[in-house]
Design an enzyme around this catalytic site. Structure first.
Site, PDB file in Angstrom:
ATOM      1  N   GLU A 127       0.813  -1.226   0.000  1.00 21.68           N
ATOM      2  CA  GLU A 127       0.000   0.000   0.000  1.00 21.68           C
ATOM      3  C   GLU A 127       0.841   1.269   0.000  1.00 21.68           C
ATOM      4  O   GLU A 127       0.673   2.154   0.847  1.00 21.68           O
ATOM      5  CB  GLU A 127      -0.998  -0.051   1.166  1.00 21.68           C
ATOM      6  N   GLU A 135      -5.665 -10.866  -2.097  1.00 20.28           N
ATOM      7  CA  GLU A 135      -6.541 -10.779  -0.911  1.00 20.28           C
ATOM      8  C   GLU A 135      -8.014 -10.751  -1.324  1.00 20.28           C
ATOM      9  O   GLU A 135      -8.798  -9.941  -0.817  1.00 20.28           O
ATOM     10  CB  GLU A 135      -6.207  -9.516  -0.102  1.00 20.28           C
TER      11      GLU A 135
HETATM   12  O1  9MR Z   1      -7.525  -8.765   7.810  1.00 18.41           O
HETATM   13  C1  9MR Z   1      -6.560  -8.053   8.558  1.00 18.41           C
HETATM   14  C2  9MR Z   1      -7.131  -7.608   9.896  1.00 18.41           C
HETATM   15  O2  9MR Z   1      -7.407  -8.746  10.676  1.00 18.41           O
HETATM   16  C3  9MR Z   1      -6.142  -6.703  10.612  1.00 18.41           C
HETATM   17  O3  9MR Z   1      -6.753  -6.158  11.771  1.00 18.41           O
HETATM   18  C4  9MR Z   1      -5.692  -5.559   9.697  1.00 18.41           C
HETATM   19  C5  9MR Z   1      -4.601  -4.707  10.340  1.00 18.41           C
HETATM   20  O4  9MR Z   1      -3.415  -5.438  10.519  1.00 18.41           O
HETATM   21  O5  9MR Z   1      -5.200  -6.067   8.487  1.00 18.41           O
HETATM   22  C6  9MR Z   1      -6.128  -6.830   7.759  1.00 18.41           C
HETATM   23  O6  9MR Z   1      -5.550  -7.278   6.568  1.00 18.41           O
HETATM   24  C7  9MR Z   1      -5.207  -6.252   5.627  1.00 18.41           C
HETATM   25  C8  9MR Z   1      -3.948  -6.678   4.924  1.00 18.41           C
HETATM   26  O7  9MR Z   1      -2.933  -6.925   5.865  1.00 18.41           O
HETATM   27  C9  9MR Z   1      -3.500  -5.634   3.921  1.00 18.41           C
HETATM   28  N1  9MR Z   1      -4.553  -5.332   3.008  1.00 18.41           N
HETATM   29  C10 9MR Z   1      -5.837  -4.979   3.581  1.00 18.41           C
HETATM   30  C11 9MR Z   1      -6.280  -6.082   4.544  1.00 18.41           C
HETATM   31  C12 9MR Z   1      -7.646  -5.782   5.113  1.00 18.41           C
HETATM   32  O8  9MR Z   1      -7.586  -4.600   5.873  1.00 18.41           O
END
Ligand code: 9MR
Length: 354
Positions: free
Chosen positions: A151, A257
């Site tokens: 990101e 994802e």
């Molecule tokens: O699904 C993940 C969630 O459980 C966490 O709280 C969050 C913060 O670490 O991250 C989510 O996963 C993200 C991923 O790491 C990066 N792309 C977006 C995903 C959804 O927010």
């Protein structure tokens, strides 16, 4: 025409009662010619028997949803905690699954102790290099690929995101992370990963520009990840455009994802907009078609040797991140709340088959 035939097959698959199709023999991992993954947590793999059983049945690639993030592996200043990652590594080895590392550098997983440590650009740069080197070397030859930088690009604008890393080190933090990762494991596939780039063409174009700059500086990038947290009303044509742009880079392309929601949000925590309150069977069928279209476009547009795979961000509606994160009731996944296959499953299955 192909779509019509596929839709009929999809309707047939999701409504028919054949034991073979409903049973274990037709699974995603067996049907696809590229790896099929899901995000999962250490605790799901170790303590949740029903979830683990489905993961083993359907998938051959795992992305730890949170357990490999910086806040997880280095919760305190300069102290690595390897146990959880080691256990996931062992799980993948035991079950012959690919392990994908997520993510080395991401503003949202940077622990507070680091941002508050009073680094200057020189000491932060040293920290970054040492962190990436230690982490990637430890799992050399074991972690197949990494989201090296996650990101990095701003939404709907042609700029880089103003994060802690960018503000301290400029664009060079991206170069440094990729170079250190490559030196630590020259065979690992190294990705730049981002969300909304399947639909936000300004962001996608800025991502491609960044990739071109990295390449022109000789930075060892080898993959682009489209997170593909997408929505039912995102037109297939725009997704196809983005896949073409990704494929044209010549890099590995990972749908990293994937999930598909019906409702909306503005990408900020807690800010879901509840439009649909229940999943009707018609909506469920349409979602199946959308899963099929995305997988179909992936196979059709991305050359075979660039197909790194499709990874779901969780495979079921019960444990999806969407509900708690956006405070939204939605049904983004391919298995339902009762861990049963949805029409979305049959759509994806149909889409991944050659
Ligand atoms: O699904 C993940 C969630 O459980 C966490 O709280 C969050 C913060 O670490 O991250 C989510 O996963 C993200 C991923 O790491 C990066 N792309 C977006 C995903 C959804 O927010």
């Amino acid at each position: 025409m192909k779509n019509l035939v596929a839709l009929i097959v999809l309707l047939f698959l999701s409504s028919c009662a054949s034991d073979i199709l409903r049973g274990d023999r037709v699974t995603l991992r067996n049907a696809a010619s590229f790896p099929i993954g899901t995000a999962a947590s250490y605790s799901q793999l170790n303590t949740d028997d029903s979830i683990r059983a489905i993961i083993l049945k359907e998938f051959n690639s795992i992305t730890p949803e949170n357990d490999m993030k910086m806040y997880s592996v280095m919760p305190r200043s300069n102290e690595f905690r390897w146990e959880v990652v080691d256990s996931i590594v062992a799980f993948c080895a035991r079950n012959d699954m690919r392990l994908f590392g997520h993510a080395l550098v991401w503003h949202s997983s940077t622990p507070r102790w680091l941002t508050e440590a009073g680094h200057d650009s020189v000491s932060l740069s040293t920290f970054l290099e040492e962190y990436v080197t230690a982490y990637v070397s430890r799992y050399k030859g074991v972690v197949d690929g990494w989201d090296v930088v996650n990101e990095a690009v701003t939404d709907s604008a042609g700029t880089l995101r103003q994060t802690f890393w960018y503000n301290m080190l400029g664009e060079s933090y991206i170069d440094q992370a990729f170079i250190a990762a490559h030196e630590a494991d020259p065979n690992a596939i190294l990705f730049l990963n981002d969300y909304n780039i399947e639909r936000d063409t300004v962001k996608m174009n800025a991502t491609i520009d960044l990739i071109n700059r990295l390449k022109s500086r000789g930075v060892p990038i080898s993959g682009i990840g489209l997170q593909m947290h997408t929505r039912m009303d995102i037109p297939n044509e725009i997704i196809a455009y983005s896949l073409r742009k990704a494929a044209e880079t010549g890099l590995q392309v990972h749908l990293s994802e994937v999930d598909i929601i019906f409702n909306r949000h503005n990408d900020r925590q807690g800010e879901g907009e509840q439009i649909y309150n229940e999943l009707t069977s018609e909506m469920a069928q349409e979602q199946g078609e959308k899963y099929m279209n995305i997988a179909d476009m992936y196979r059709g547009i991305v050359p075979k040797d660039q197909q790194y795979g499709i990874t779901l961000w969780g495979f079921n509606d019960r444990t999806t991140w969407i509900r708690p994160f956006f405070k939204l009731n939605d049904w983004p996944a391919i298995y339902d709340d009762n861990l049963q296959r949805k029409p979305a499953f049959y759509g994806l299955l149909n889409g991944v088959m050659d």
